[in-house]
Design a protein around this motif. Structure first.
Motif, PDB file in Angstrom:
ATOM      1  N   TYR A  75       0.841  -1.199   0.000  1.00  0.00           N
ATOM      2  CA  TYR A  75       0.000   0.000   0.000  1.00  0.00           C
ATOM      3  C   TYR A  75       0.879   1.253   0.000  1.00  0.00           C
ATOM      4  O   TYR A  75       1.934   1.277   0.631  1.00  0.00           O
ATOM      5  CB  TYR A  75      -0.918   0.004   1.229  1.00  0.00           C
ATOM      6  N   TYR A  76       0.451   2.276  -0.737  1.00  0.00           N
ATOM      7  CA  TYR A  76       1.187   3.535  -0.856  1.00  0.00           C
ATOM      8  C   TYR A  76       0.285   4.691  -0.456  1.00  0.00           C
ATOM      9  O   TYR A  76      -0.924   4.639  -0.648  1.00  0.00           O
ATOM     10  CB  TYR A  76       1.646   3.759  -2.304  1.00  0.00           C
ATOM     11  N   ASP A  77       0.909   5.790   0.048  1.00  0.00           N
ATOM     12  CA  ASP A  77       0.119   6.976   0.356  1.00  0.00           C
ATOM     13  C   ASP A  77       0.055   7.939  -0.826  1.00  0.00           C
ATOM     14  O   ASP A  77      -0.689   8.901  -0.812  1.00  0.00           O
ATOM     15  CB  ASP A  77       0.629   7.684   1.620  1.00  0.00           C
ATOM     16  N   GLU A  78       0.845   7.673  -1.874  1.00  0.00           N
ATOM     17  CA  GLU A  78       0.761   8.412  -3.128  1.00  0.00           C
ATOM     18  C   GLU A  78       1.142   7.462  -4.261  1.00  0.00           C
ATOM     19  O   GLU A  78       1.672   6.378  -4.008  1.00  0.00           O
ATOM     20  CB  GLU A  78       1.652   9.649  -3.117  1.00  0.00           C
ATOM     21  N   LYS A 112      -7.682   3.073  -7.334  1.00  0.00           N
ATOM     22  CA  LYS A 112      -7.133   3.104  -5.979  1.00  0.00           C
ATOM     23  C   LYS A 112      -7.926   2.102  -5.147  1.00  0.00           C
ATOM     24  O   LYS A 112      -9.127   2.242  -4.989  1.00  0.00           O
ATOM     25  CB  LYS A 112      -7.287   4.488  -5.373  1.00  0.00           C
ATOM     26  N   GLN A 122      -3.813   4.555   7.325  1.00  0.00           N
ATOM     27  CA  GLN A 122      -3.067   5.793   7.141  1.00  0.00           C
ATOM     28  C   GLN A 122      -1.580   5.527   7.228  1.00  0.00           C
ATOM     29  O   GLN A 122      -1.119   4.668   7.977  1.00  0.00           O
ATOM     30  CB  GLN A 122      -3.462   6.822   8.206  1.00  0.00           C
ATOM     31  N   SER A 123      -0.833   6.325   6.453  1.00  0.00           N
ATOM     32  CA  SER A 123       0.619   6.244   6.488  1.00  0.00           C
ATOM     33  C   SER A 123       1.139   7.004   7.707  1.00  0.00           C
ATOM     34  O   SER A 123       0.379   7.745   8.347  1.00  0.00           O
ATOM     35  CB  SER A 123       1.201   6.839   5.208  1.00  0.00           C
ATOM     36  N   LEU A 129      -3.788   5.234   2.776  1.00  0.00           N
ATOM     37  CA  LEU A 129      -3.027   4.242   2.013  1.00  0.00           C
ATOM     38  C   LEU A 129      -3.915   3.553   0.986  1.00  0.00           C
ATOM     39  O   LEU A 129      -5.082   3.279   1.249  1.00  0.00           O
ATOM     40  CB  LEU A 129      -2.446   3.184   2.963  1.00  0.00           C
ATOM     41  N   LYS A 131      -3.639   0.525  -2.459  1.00  0.00           N
ATOM     42  CA  LYS A 131      -2.962  -0.261  -3.490  1.00  0.00           C
ATOM     43  C   LYS A 131      -3.401   0.346  -4.806  1.00  0.00           C
ATOM     44  O   LYS A 131      -4.518   0.838  -4.918  1.00  0.00           O
ATOM     45  CB  LYS A 131      -3.388  -1.739  -3.446  1.00  0.00           C
TER      46      LYS A 131
END
Length: 138
Positions: A75-78, A112, A122-123, A129, A131
Motif C-alpha cells: 500500500y502507498y500513500d501516493e 485506488k 493511514q501512512s 493508504l 494499493k
C-alpha cells in the motif's frame, strides 16, 4: 422478360470490378489518401492504375492476451514512483510502468484500492493508504 430483369443485375454484379474504399481528402494540390500524402498528379496516376496501389496489410493481432491488470504489492500513500514494480496478470510477472509500455501495453484505467478494514488505513505521514491497480490493454 422477367428473367432478363433478374439476370441483368446478377450479370452486372459478377462483371463489376471489386470496390475499394479509401479515405481521400484534397487540399489544393495535395491529396491525402488513408493517411498518406500525394501530389495531385501522383494521385491521378495511382487512381487510374490499380496495379500501382499498395496492398493494405492485414492488421496483425498481437499474440497473447489483449487485456490485463497490474497491482502494487504493498500500500502507498501516493502513486508509486517509476521504478516500483506491479504484479501483472496474464503471466507477465512483476513489471515497472516503463516495461509495461515497452511491451506495447497502454494504461486504460488506474484504480485506488483501499486496505481492508482490519489493516492500517493511514501512512505515518497521516495520508490514506491505497494499493494501485492498472487496467491495461493492447
Amino acid at each position: 422478360m422477367k428473367r432478363l430483369f433478374l439476370a441483368l443485375p446478377l450479370a452486372l454484379a459478377i462483371a463489376a470490378p471489386p470496390a475499394l474504399a479509401a479515405f481521400v481528402f484534397r487540399v489544393g494540390d495535395t491529396v491525402y489518401v488513408d493517411g498518406k500524402r500525394y501530389s495531385w498528379e501522383e494521385w491521378k496516376k495511382i487512381r487510374d492504375n490499380p496495379e500501382l496501389r499498395e496492398p493494405q496489410p492485414a492488421a496483425a493481432s498481437p499474440a497473447g492476451p489483449r487485456a490485463a491488470a497490474c497491482t502494487t504489492a504493498i500500500y502507498y500513500d501516493e502513486f508509486p514512483s517509476e521504478d516500483e514494480r506491479f504484479q501483472c496478470s496474464a503471466d507477465m510477472g512483476m513489471l515497472t510502468r516503463g516495461q509495461i509500455m515497452e511491451k506495447g501495453w497502454k494504461v486504460d484505467f488506474v484504480e485506488k484500492v483501499p486496505p481492508p478494514s482490519d489493516q492500517q488505513a493511514q501512512s505515518p505521514r497521516g495520508m490514506p493508504l491505497f494499493k494501485y491497480k492498472l487496467v491495461i490493454s493492447r
